[in-house]
Design a protein around this motif. Sequence first.
Motif, PDB file in Angstrom:
ATOM      1  N   SER A 208       0.913  -1.190   0.012  1.00 54.41           N
ATOM      2  CA  SER A 208      -0.018  -0.117   0.041  1.00 54.41           C
ATOM      3  C   SER A 208       0.848   1.234  -0.036  1.00 54.41           C
ATOM      4  CB  SER A 208      -0.955   0.031   1.236  1.00 54.41           C
ATOM      5  OG  SER A 208      -0.216  -0.042   2.474  1.00 54.41           O
ATOM      6  N   TYR A 209       2.094   1.136   0.390  1.00 50.89           N
ATOM      7  CA  TYR A 209       2.926   2.494   0.284  1.00 50.89           C
ATOM      8  C   TYR A 209       3.548   2.563  -1.070  1.00 50.89           C
ATOM      9  CZ  TYR A 209       6.460  -1.350   1.064  1.00 50.89           C
ATOM     10  OH  TYR A 209       7.364  -2.473   0.988  1.00 50.89           O
ATOM     11  N   LYS A 277      -2.649   5.084   9.930  1.00 50.09           N
ATOM     12  CA  LYS A 277      -1.788   5.620   8.993  1.00 50.09           C
ATOM     13  C   LYS A 277      -0.629   5.896   9.459  1.00 50.09           C
ATOM     14  CE  LYS A 277      -3.651  10.309   8.709  1.00 50.09           C
ATOM     15  NZ  LYS A 277      -4.599  10.085   9.664  1.00 50.09           N
ATOM     16  N   LEU A 280       2.635   3.386   9.288  1.00 43.65           N
ATOM     17  CA  LEU A 280       3.026   2.726   7.842  1.00 43.65           C
ATOM     18  C   LEU A 280       4.035   3.594   7.420  1.00 43.65           C
ATOM     19  CD1 LEU A 280      -0.469   2.350   6.100  1.00 43.65           C
ATOM     20  CD2 LEU A 280       1.119   0.507   7.518  1.00 43.65           C
ATOM     21  N   GLY A 282       6.486   5.981   5.723  1.00 45.17           N
ATOM     22  CA  GLY A 282       6.542   7.343   5.464  1.00 45.17           C
ATOM     23  C   GLY A 282       5.931   8.171   6.381  1.00 45.17           C
TER      24      GLY A 282
END
Length: 315
Positions: A208-209, A277, A280, A282
């Motif tokens: 997902s990143y 979020k 995750l 980042g």
Amino acid sequence: MKLGVTIPNIELGNDLGSITAFVQAAEDLGYDYLMLYDHVVGADLSIRPDWKPFMGKPPIYTLDDAFHEPLVLYGFIAAVTKNIELATGVIISPQRQTVLLAKQAAELDILSEGRLRLGFGIGWNDVEYQALGMNFKDRGKRSAEQIEVMRALWTNRCISFDGKWHTLEGVGINPLPIQQPIPIWLGGAADAVLKRIAKLANGWYAPSYLDEIQLKEHIERLHGFVEEEGRPVESVGIEGIIRMWGRTPEQCAESLDMWERLGATHVTFNTESDSYKDRLPGAQMETLSGRSDFKNMDDRIDALRLFKDAVNARV
């Protein structure tokens, strides 16, 4: 393109009525599959204050986060659903004993009448491997041999196997699964993982990143590796993910455009709370934060309904 729903494992709770309501709502709304992820133990950060195992960042879960065991929970869910596929995204296979995992998966495939799709990954939590008595350093290469052993067990009455990590002499599991073999998908972004998928797997869980440009580059490399293995590229599925996180259902539905451009075969709608979020890659946060934007399971079921309505409105 198939649409699935992530079961919010960390936030699921222990109310069997709520769990049943969520998975049955997903099935009734026409979603194609459920997605459930895996961790066996978490670490105590008061004992490991400087531990940063996740790409040099703090872990995305600790022992204070509750995880239901996926295969056991899916045994329950198989009994309260009828047709929806049960997918794991992912089981951390190298920290589990291979033959026992093959046996458990075969049993779940029988209980679900052939609805199981196994997603495997190698994980990042060395503490978890230590607690389970498994080697963290060779987990990638060992996972490839695990797949060979499990597929052999699922499709043969009796096998003998002499590998680097596994020795089986004249043994078999009984009963065998309905699906022979059970589909296996892999997650990860490194070329070593993409090559393993091209050789051994039925599909790829796209991280997902990665942004669209990065995803396109990874998919092109994956397809190249698949062709090198002499397989048609369409034989390897691609699964993406869509999270709400401050967006309307309509905006989430618009994200399908990107996955369609990328040729995804599956897309999972995730109802984990917005604060996840921060954990995750980042993210700027150096501490773990709570979750508050979904008040209860009814909120999540409403999100499933609104997203599906928005998807149907695009057609």
